[in-house]
Design a protein around this motif. Structure first.
Motif, PDB file in Angstrom:
ATOM      1  N   LEU A 137      81.645  24.492  60.320  1.00  0.00           N
ATOM      2  CA  LEU A 137      82.687  25.137  59.516  1.00  0.00           C
ATOM      3  C   LEU A 137      83.498  24.119  58.723  1.00  0.00           C
ATOM      4  CD1 LEU A 137      83.975  27.888  61.967  1.00  0.00           C
ATOM      5  CD2 LEU A 137      82.631  28.201  59.887  1.00  0.00           C
ATOM      6  N   HIS A 138      83.739  22.961  59.315  1.00  0.00           N
ATOM      7  CA  HIS A 138      84.529  21.942  58.629  1.00  0.00           C
ATOM      8  C   HIS A 138      83.809  21.418  57.384  1.00  0.00           C
ATOM      9  CE1 HIS A 138      87.396  18.696  58.095  1.00  0.00           C
ATOM     10  NE2 HIS A 138      86.378  17.840  58.054  1.00  0.00           N
ATOM     11  N   TRP A 139      82.516  21.137  57.531  1.00  0.00           N
ATOM     12  CA  TRP A 139      81.751  20.577  56.407  1.00  0.00           C
ATOM     13  C   TRP A 139      81.003  21.637  55.618  1.00  0.00           C
ATOM     14  CZ3 TRP A 139      81.538  17.127  60.844  1.00  0.00           C
ATOM     15  CH2 TRP A 139      82.302  15.985  60.650  1.00  0.00           C
ATOM     16  N   GLN A 140      81.218  22.896  55.951  1.00  0.00           N
ATOM     17  CA  GLN A 140      80.634  24.041  55.255  1.00  0.00           C
ATOM     18  C   GLN A 140      79.111  23.911  55.147  1.00  0.00           C
ATOM     19  OE1 GLN A 140      82.867  24.260  51.631  1.00  0.00           O
ATOM     20  NE2 GLN A 140      84.693  24.998  52.673  1.00  0.00           N
ATOM     21  N   GLN A 141      78.490  23.585  56.267  1.00  0.00           N
ATOM     22  CA  GLN A 141      77.031  23.489  56.371  1.00  0.00           C
ATOM     23  C   GLN A 141      76.554  24.497  57.412  1.00  0.00           C
ATOM     24  OE1 GLN A 141      75.017  21.385  54.550  1.00  0.00           O
ATOM     25  NE2 GLN A 141      76.850  20.785  53.426  1.00  0.00           N
ATOM     26  N   ILE A 142      75.459  25.172  57.153  1.00  0.00           N
ATOM     27  CA  ILE A 142      74.960  26.198  58.047  1.00  0.00           C
ATOM     28  C   ILE A 142      74.107  25.618  59.175  1.00  0.00           C
ATOM     29  CG2 ILE A 142      72.842  26.696  56.791  1.00  0.00           C
ATOM     30  CD1 ILE A 142      75.140  29.366  58.226  1.00  0.00           C
ATOM     31  N   GLU A 143      73.689  24.354  59.050  1.00  0.00           N
ATOM     32  CA  GLU A 143      72.772  23.775  60.035  1.00  0.00           C
ATOM     33  C   GLU A 143      73.373  23.735  61.440  1.00  0.00           C
ATOM     34  OE1 GLU A 143      73.385  22.243  57.100  1.00  0.00           O
ATOM     35  OE2 GLU A 143      71.444  22.394  56.064  1.00  0.00           O
ATOM     36  N   GLY A 144      74.658  23.481  61.545  1.00  0.00           N
ATOM     37  CA  GLY A 144      75.306  23.443  62.855  1.00  0.00           C
ATOM     38  C   GLY A 144      75.264  24.793  63.551  1.00  0.00           C
ATOM     39  N   MET A 179      89.433  26.392  57.125  1.00  0.00           N
ATOM     40  CA  MET A 179      89.323  26.539  58.558  1.00  0.00           C
ATOM     41  C   MET A 179      90.732  26.632  59.144  1.00  0.00           C
ATOM     42  SD  MET A 179      86.848  24.318  60.941  1.00  0.00           S
ATOM     43  CE  MET A 179      87.510  23.719  62.453  1.00  0.00           C
ATOM     44  N   ILE A 180      90.959  27.585  60.023  1.00  0.00           N
ATOM     45  CA  ILE A 180      92.288  27.824  60.573  1.00  0.00           C
ATOM     46  C   ILE A 180      92.686  26.723  61.548  1.00  0.00           C
ATOM     47  CG2 ILE A 180      93.657  29.411  61.974  1.00  0.00           C
ATOM     48  CD1 ILE A 180      91.958  31.677  60.823  1.00  0.00           C
ATOM     49  N   VAL A 181      91.761  26.337  62.429  1.00  0.00           N
ATOM     50  CA  VAL A 181      92.039  25.312  63.428  1.00  0.00           C
ATOM     51  C   VAL A 181      91.463  23.990  62.926  1.00  0.00           C
ATOM     52  CG1 VAL A 181      91.688  24.641  65.830  1.00  0.00           C
ATOM     53  CG2 VAL A 181      91.883  27.051  65.238  1.00  0.00           C
ATOM     54  N   PRO A 182      92.242  22.911  62.958  1.00  0.00           N
ATOM     55  CA  PRO A 182      91.720  21.618  62.497  1.00  0.00           C
ATOM     56  C   PRO A 182      90.536  21.147  63.353  1.00  0.00           C
ATOM     57  CG  PRO A 182      94.106  21.543  62.737  1.00  0.00           C
ATOM     58  CD  PRO A 182      93.652  22.839  63.307  1.00  0.00           C
ATOM     59  N   LEU A 183      89.645  20.386  62.719  1.00  0.00           N
ATOM     60  CA  LEU A 183      88.436  19.928  63.398  1.00  0.00           C
ATOM     61  C   LEU A 183      88.758  19.061  64.604  1.00  0.00           C
ATOM     62  CD1 LEU A 183      85.359  19.703  63.521  1.00  0.00           C
ATOM     63  CD2 LEU A 183      85.536  17.710  62.030  1.00  0.00           C
ATOM     64  N   ASN A 184      89.781  18.224  64.518  1.00  0.00           N
ATOM     65  CA  ASN A 184      90.080  17.350  65.661  1.00  0.00           C
ATOM     66  C   ASN A 184      90.494  18.161  66.894  1.00  0.00           C
ATOM     67  OD1 ASN A 184      92.579  18.117  64.709  1.00  0.00           O
ATOM     68  ND2 ASN A 184      93.432  16.051  64.689  1.00  0.00           N
ATOM     69  N   GLN A 185      91.175  19.281  66.704  1.00  0.00           N
ATOM     70  CA  GLN A 185      91.536  20.122  67.852  1.00  0.00           C
ATOM     71  C   GLN A 185      90.309  20.810  68.441  1.00  0.00           C
ATOM     72  OE1 GLN A 185      94.676  22.739  66.634  1.00  0.00           O
ATOM     73  NE2 GLN A 185      96.179  21.083  66.446  1.00  0.00           N
ATOM     74  N   VAL A 186      89.378  21.213  67.587  1.00  0.00           N
ATOM     75  CA  VAL A 186      88.137  21.820  68.074  1.00  0.00           C
ATOM     76  C   VAL A 186      87.341  20.801  68.874  1.00  0.00           C
ATOM     77  CG1 VAL A 186      85.923  22.799  67.353  1.00  0.00           C
ATOM     78  CG2 VAL A 186      88.016  23.521  66.224  1.00  0.00           C
ATOM     79  N   LEU A 187      87.271  19.563  68.383  1.00  0.00           N
ATOM     80  CA  LEU A 187      86.524  18.529  69.087  1.00  0.00           C
ATOM     81  C   LEU A 187      87.202  18.119  70.394  1.00  0.00           C
ATOM     82  CD1 LEU A 187      85.314  16.308  66.114  1.00  0.00           C
ATOM     83  CD2 LEU A 187      84.057  18.068  67.383  1.00  0.00           C
ATOM     84  N   VAL A 188      88.524  18.118  70.418  1.00  0.00           N
ATOM     85  CA  VAL A 188      89.235  17.817  71.669  1.00  0.00           C
ATOM     86  C   VAL A 188      88.969  18.918  72.698  1.00  0.00           C
ATOM     87  CG1 VAL A 188      91.545  17.666  72.703  1.00  0.00           C
ATOM     88  CG2 VAL A 188      91.004  16.345  70.659  1.00  0.00           C
ATOM     89  N   LEU A 189      89.026  20.174  72.273  1.00  0.00           N
ATOM     90  CA  LEU A 189      88.722  21.274  73.182  1.00  0.00           C
ATOM     91  C   LEU A 189      87.284  21.189  73.680  1.00  0.00           C
ATOM     92  CD1 LEU A 189      89.455  23.948  74.556  1.00  0.00           C
ATOM     93  CD2 LEU A 189      88.730  25.104  72.455  1.00  0.00           C
ATOM     94  N   SER A 190      86.375  20.861  72.785  1.00  0.00           N
ATOM     95  CA  SER A 190      84.979  20.714  73.174  1.00  0.00           C
ATOM     96  C   SER A 190      84.801  19.578  74.176  1.00  0.00           C
ATOM     97  CB  SER A 190      84.125  20.461  71.932  1.00  0.00           C
ATOM     98  OG  SER A 190      82.790  20.242  72.275  1.00  0.00           O
ATOM     99  N   ALA A 191      85.485  18.467  73.961  1.00  0.00           N
ATOM    100  CA  ALA A 191      85.392  17.335  74.891  1.00  0.00           C
ATOM    101  C   ALA A 191      85.979  17.699  76.255  1.00  0.00           C
ATOM    102  CB  ALA A 191      86.111  16.119  74.314  1.00  0.00           C
ATOM    103  N   LEU A 192      87.079  18.440  76.264  1.00  0.00           N
ATOM    104  CA  LEU A 192      87.668  18.869  77.535  1.00  0.00           C
ATOM    105  C   LEU A 192      86.732  19.816  78.291  1.00  0.00           C
ATOM    106  CD1 LEU A 192      91.407  19.420  76.551  1.00  0.00           C
ATOM    107  CD2 LEU A 192      90.457  17.637  78.008  1.00  0.00           C
ATOM    108  N   LEU A 193      86.134  20.754  77.580  1.00  0.00           N
ATOM    109  CA  LEU A 193      85.184  21.657  78.217  1.00  0.00           C
ATOM    110  C   LEU A 193      83.979  20.894  78.761  1.00  0.00           C
ATOM    111  CD1 LEU A 193      85.097  24.753  75.848  1.00  0.00           C
ATOM    112  CD2 LEU A 193      85.826  24.701  78.224  1.00  0.00           C
ATOM    113  N   ALA A 203      81.343  22.389  69.495  1.00  0.00           N
ATOM    114  CA  ALA A 203      81.453  21.242  68.588  1.00  0.00           C
ATOM    115  C   ALA A 203      80.562  21.425  67.364  1.00  0.00           C
ATOM    116  CB  ALA A 203      81.085  19.964  69.331  1.00  0.00           C
ATOM    117  N   PHE A 204      79.354  21.957  67.551  1.00  0.00           N
ATOM    118  CA  PHE A 204      78.456  22.198  66.419  1.00  0.00           C
ATOM    119  C   PHE A 204      79.037  23.222  65.452  1.00  0.00           C
ATOM    120  CE2 PHE A 204      74.665  20.787  69.091  1.00  0.00           C
ATOM    121  CZ  PHE A 204      74.554  19.583  68.421  1.00  0.00           C
ATOM    122  N   VAL A 205      79.585  24.316  65.985  1.00  0.00           N
ATOM    123  CA  VAL A 205      80.146  25.355  65.114  1.00  0.00           C
ATOM    124  C   VAL A 205      81.380  24.835  64.383  1.00  0.00           C
ATOM    125  CG1 VAL A 205      81.303  27.599  65.111  1.00  0.00           C
ATOM    126  CG2 VAL A 205      79.195  27.295  66.376  1.00  0.00           C
TER     127      VAL A 205
END
Length: 104
Positions: A52-59, A1-15, A46-48
């Motif tokens: 991608l981080h845990w390589q699961q399609i359910e999200g 994954m190009i962007v770390p999960l914590n940055q994705v979650l921070v962006l999601s929390a801000l949105l 956040a789901f996507v």
């Protein structure tokens, strides 16, 4: 994954916080509906990111359901807003209606 999960979650929390702020502070039904849409998109992000981080399609599959709910919510919400506007000539959420459709 190009962007770390914590940055994705921070962006999601801000949105999500921006959507919550828009929903709670605006006195316009359309802006409140827009705030709810921003919150739904933040949860989808956040789901996507997690999928991608845990390589699961359910999200990613869950995001499809969230988008379907969002599309339904927009169509029904806009129909209700149009109906309220036709009855009251305003889209102010503080205006209340009696059960028969008459204004208070």
């Amino acid at each position: 994954m190009i962007v770390p999960l914590n940055q994705v979650l921070v962006l999601s929390a801000l949105l999500f916080a921006m959507g919550m702020f828009c929903t709670l502070t605006r006195r316009n039904l359309i802006m409140m509906l827009l705030g709810i849409e921003i919150m739904l998109n933040a949860t989808s992000l956040a789901f996507v990111g997690s999928a991608l981080h845990w390589q699961q399609i359910e999200g990613q599959a869950l995001v499809l359901f969230v988008l379907a709910v969002a599309a339904t919510e927009v169509s029904i919400g806009l129909a209700v807003i149009v109906r309220i506007y036709r009855l009251t000539r305003s889209i102010d959420p503080d205006i209340t209606m009696k059960p028969g459709g008459a204004l208070n």
